[in-house]
Design a protein around this motif. Sequence first.
Motif: not given
Length: 301
Positions: A41-47, A49-67
């Motif tokens: 709950e203190r973090q502004p980032h979350l990485v 990882g998943a496969a996209d709809l075509d099966g390729r694997l990616w790592a992505s970054l989500l950001t937001g106000v802590p919480g």
Amino acid sequence: MSGYHWGSLAVQDRVGVREDAVHVGRSVTPHIKDVAAAFLERQPHLVVGAADLDGRLWASLLTGVPGFVRATGPDRIAVRGGLPEGDPLAGALAVAGTRVGTISLDPRTRRRMRLNGTLEPTRGGFAVTAEEVFANCPKYLQKRQPLALAGQGAGVVRRGHALTPGQERAVRAADTFFVATTAGKEGTDASHRGGLPGFVRVLSPTELVWPDFPGNAMFLTLGNLLADPRAGLLFPDWESGALLQLSGRAATEFGADGERRVRFLVDAVVESVHPGRLRWSAPEYSPAHPLNPPPPAAQAA
């Protein structure tokens, strides 16, 4: 941890750390402890990882106000918001049952937490039912302090199938990246890699190599790569908020001297400027890093 899959076990046996891995694996549970919930709950980032709809694997970054990421039960987290338009995982995070690996890293304290599980879309975001929750030591993490929110210009800058000269320079300058791997039905994982600038070598616009430094003996990433060579890399530019995402295939090479390195072949590239991104200070490098990478002549040998 109830059990490693065959890929991780094979790497543990080859390196001779099965007993250490069993010990460390006991800390992995499907439960989110109170201290872990508070950390999230203190973090502004979350990485993620998943496969996209075509099966390729990616790592992505989500950001937001802590919480924006919080535990809503003993084995469940909720994430408010989603990925920016154009992110290669935007579609996958809207599909129930997507296997995801997540890592939350706090550069201020050199702490990190990983949570892997199954995704369920929700109104305004998504939730993850946890299967594996565990913390990692601060080894190889650079320390940084937040400066300010960066403002305008968000969006995808460039897509391609090979690195541009500018992207090659960004990879060579990187001291941190994240790697997403999978073992299919055994689950998906997102992990961190850190080193001094130059620890990731660019051999060509479509080929990278980095050393696999000694870690916690679990070999979740290398075990996944043995089971499935797909991988996704995320290189954040901490000072500008730019992101470089690569999807491709990787394999581990074991040297006669006991050293390991991972060779990555690029299939797809996405360069973007992230909305709501934080700018961070220059790093205080981890004292755990090995000495500077060898000079180019030695690297080419």
